[in-house]
Design an enzyme around this catalytic site. Structure first.
Site, PDB file in Angstrom:
ATOM      1  N   ASN A  57       0.788  -1.232   0.000  1.00  0.00           N
ATOM      2  CA  ASN A  57       0.000   0.000   0.000  1.00  0.00           C
ATOM      3  C   ASN A  57       0.823   1.287   0.000  1.00  0.00           C
ATOM      4  OD1 ASN A  57      -2.206  -1.600  -0.016  1.00  0.00           O
ATOM      5  ND2 ASN A  57      -2.900  -1.172   2.049  1.00  0.00           N
TER       6      ASN A  57
ATOM      7  N   ILE B 210      -7.817   5.734   4.833  1.00  0.00           N
ATOM      8  CA  ILE B 210      -8.329   4.534   5.510  1.00  0.00           C
ATOM      9  C   ILE B 210      -7.431   3.340   5.184  1.00  0.00           C
ATOM     10  CG2 ILE B 210      -9.966   3.683   3.755  1.00  0.00           C
ATOM     11  CD1 ILE B 210     -12.050   3.568   6.171  1.00  0.00           C
ATOM     12  N   SER B 211      -6.608   3.468   4.106  1.00  0.00           N
ATOM     13  CA  SER B 211      -5.733   2.354   3.690  1.00  0.00           C
ATOM     14  C   SER B 211      -4.681   2.089   4.760  1.00  0.00           C
ATOM     15  CB  SER B 211      -5.004   2.697   2.389  1.00  0.00           C
ATOM     16  OG  SER B 211      -5.916   3.009   1.383  1.00  0.00           O
ATOM     17  N   ASN B 212      -4.481   0.827   5.032  1.00  0.00           N
ATOM     18  CA  ASN B 212      -3.517   0.440   6.069  1.00  0.00           C
ATOM     19  C   ASN B 212      -2.100   0.314   5.542  1.00  0.00           C
ATOM     20  OD1 ASN B 212      -4.777   0.106   8.649  1.00  0.00           O
ATOM     21  ND2 ASN B 212      -6.127  -1.377   7.640  1.00  0.00           N
TER      22      ASN B 212
ATOM     23  N   ASP C  59     -12.400   1.751  15.163  1.00  0.00           N
ATOM     24  CA  ASP C  59     -12.011   1.350  16.519  1.00  0.00           C
ATOM     25  C   ASP C  59     -13.064   1.811  17.531  1.00  0.00           C
ATOM     26  OD1 ASP C  59      -9.599   0.257  15.524  1.00  0.00           O
ATOM     27  OD2 ASP C  59      -8.805   2.283  15.363  1.00  0.00           O
TER      28      ASP C  59
ATOM     29  N   ARG D 271     -16.140  -0.450  17.003  1.00  0.00           N
ATOM     30  CA  ARG D 271     -15.914  -1.754  17.655  1.00  0.00           C
ATOM     31  C   ARG D 271     -15.986  -1.634  19.173  1.00  0.00           C
ATOM     32  NH1 ARG D 271     -11.331  -3.039  13.701  1.00  0.00           N
ATOM     33  NH2 ARG D 271     -12.444  -4.368  12.229  1.00  0.00           N
TER      34      ARG D 271
ATOM     35  N   HIS E 162      -4.017   3.077  14.685  1.00  0.00           N
ATOM     36  CA  HIS E 162      -4.971   2.078  14.178  1.00  0.00           C
ATOM     37  C   HIS E 162      -4.264   0.765  13.865  1.00  0.00           C
ATOM     38  CE1 HIS E 162      -8.503   0.361  12.307  1.00  0.00           C
ATOM     39  NE2 HIS E 162      -7.811   0.106  11.210  1.00  0.00           N
TER      40      HIS E 162
ATOM     41  N   MET F 293     -16.000  -1.346   7.952  1.00  0.00           N
ATOM     42  CA  MET F 293     -15.110  -0.269   7.484  1.00  0.00           C
ATOM     43  C   MET F 293     -15.940   0.772   6.723  1.00  0.00           C
ATOM     44  SD  MET F 293     -11.836  -0.256   4.923  1.00  0.00           S
ATOM     45  CE  MET F 293     -12.449  -1.484   3.824  1.00  0.00           C
TER      46      MET F 293
END
Ligand SMILES: NC(=O)C1=CN([C@@H]2O[C@H](COP(=O)(O)OP(=O)(O)OC[C@H]3O[C@@H](n4cnc5c(N)ncnc54)[C@H](O)[C@@H]3O)[C@@H](O)[C@H]2O)C=CC1
Ligand SMILES: O=C([O-])CC(=O)C(=O)O
Length: 233
Positions: free
Chosen positions: A10, A33-35, A66, A69, A93, A143
């Site tokens: 990524n 939002i990409s990890n 997060d 959740r 994150h 997500m």
């Protein structure tokens, strides 16, 4: 596979998207939002800096999942509705960088093994889904929900709504003197993006320890993003 393993794929994708944003829409609000978010946000900052268009008020790492959740898992433990739960999650994150502040939630008295399991599930809930899907992606729907919630908060703030507050991973003064340029905490959003970065508030001993552990990883994650851009401009 952890979020950190996603770095190799990524990092260059996010770098190239950031270059395009810098060229085409330098005033855009950029929601990453990409990890791994702890590294991809610094990557975007470095690219935009190199183009002379970086505005720290307009760059956000999306950590809303997060919070979603944490609300869900607390409600499971307490037999309540997640809609009515208020819980702040700070740090970053991934894994131990995700620090839920249960002492500031509606249920500050959760303790012992129940608390330990709850914190662990909030920190590793994303990894749980990735493992369960076994190569077929991540927590797609939650997500999407989290991304939609954060995006609509940004849009409401742009339109002038007051007191829109979301935790998000932004360039932050909170631990800058420890080499941590980015940190997620509650942020008041406004028409120009970040309006106010809130301090963490009172932490108990366990939360102090969790934040200390988060900082150890965050320093490395942020450096990894910056180094990537320096070495692969
Ligand atoms: N911040 C958060 O809360 C969360 C972040 N994520 C992250 O979101 C990202 C997407 O996750 P999933 O949808 O599960 O992955 P996925 O593998 O299902 O989808 C990725 C998509 O990106 C596309 N793609 C690949 N290379 C591209 C490129 N060079 N340019 C544009 N698009 C490209 C693929 O075609 C695919 O449609 C991942 O980085 C994941 O780690 C996932 C869950 C939560
Ligand atoms: O690790 C992933 O790709 C998924 C993720 O961020 C999450 O579900 O929180």
């Amino acid at each position: 596979m952890t979020r950190d393993d996603l770095f190799n794929t990524n990092a260059s994708i996010v770098r190239d998207l950031a270059k395009a944003i810098g060229d085409v829409s330098p005033k855009a609000f950029v929601l990453i939002i990409s990890n791994p978010v702890n590294s991809t946000v610094p990557i975007v900052a470095e690219v935009l800096k190199s183009k002379g268009v970086y505005d720290p008020k307009r760059l956000f790492g999306v950590t809303t999942l997060d919070v979603v959740r944490a609300s869900r898992f607390i409600s499971e433990v307490q037999g309540t509705s997640p809609d009515n739960e208020e819980v702040t999650v700070v740090g970053g994150h991934s894994g131990v960088t995700i620090v839920p502040l249960i002492s500031q939630s509606n249920h500050p008295n959760i303790s012992g093994e129940v608390l330990d399991k709850l914190i662990n599930r909030i920190q590793f809930g994303g990894d749980e889904v990735v493992k369960a899907k076994d190569g077929a992606g991540s927590a797609t729907l939650s997500m999407a929900q989290a991304g939609a919630r954060f995006t609509s908060s940004i849009l409401r703030a742009i339109k002038g709504e007051k007191d829109v507050v979301e935790p998000t991973f932004v360039e932050s003064p909170l631990f800058k003197d420890e080499g941590i340029d980015f940190f997620s905490s509650k942020v008041t959003l406004g028409p120009n993006g970040v309006e106010e970065i809130h301090p963490l508030g009172p932490l108990n001993d366990l939360e102090e320890k969790l934040v200390a552990a988060a900082k150890v990883d965050l320093v490395k994650n942020i450096k990894k993003g910056k180094d990537f851009v320096a070495q692969n401009p």
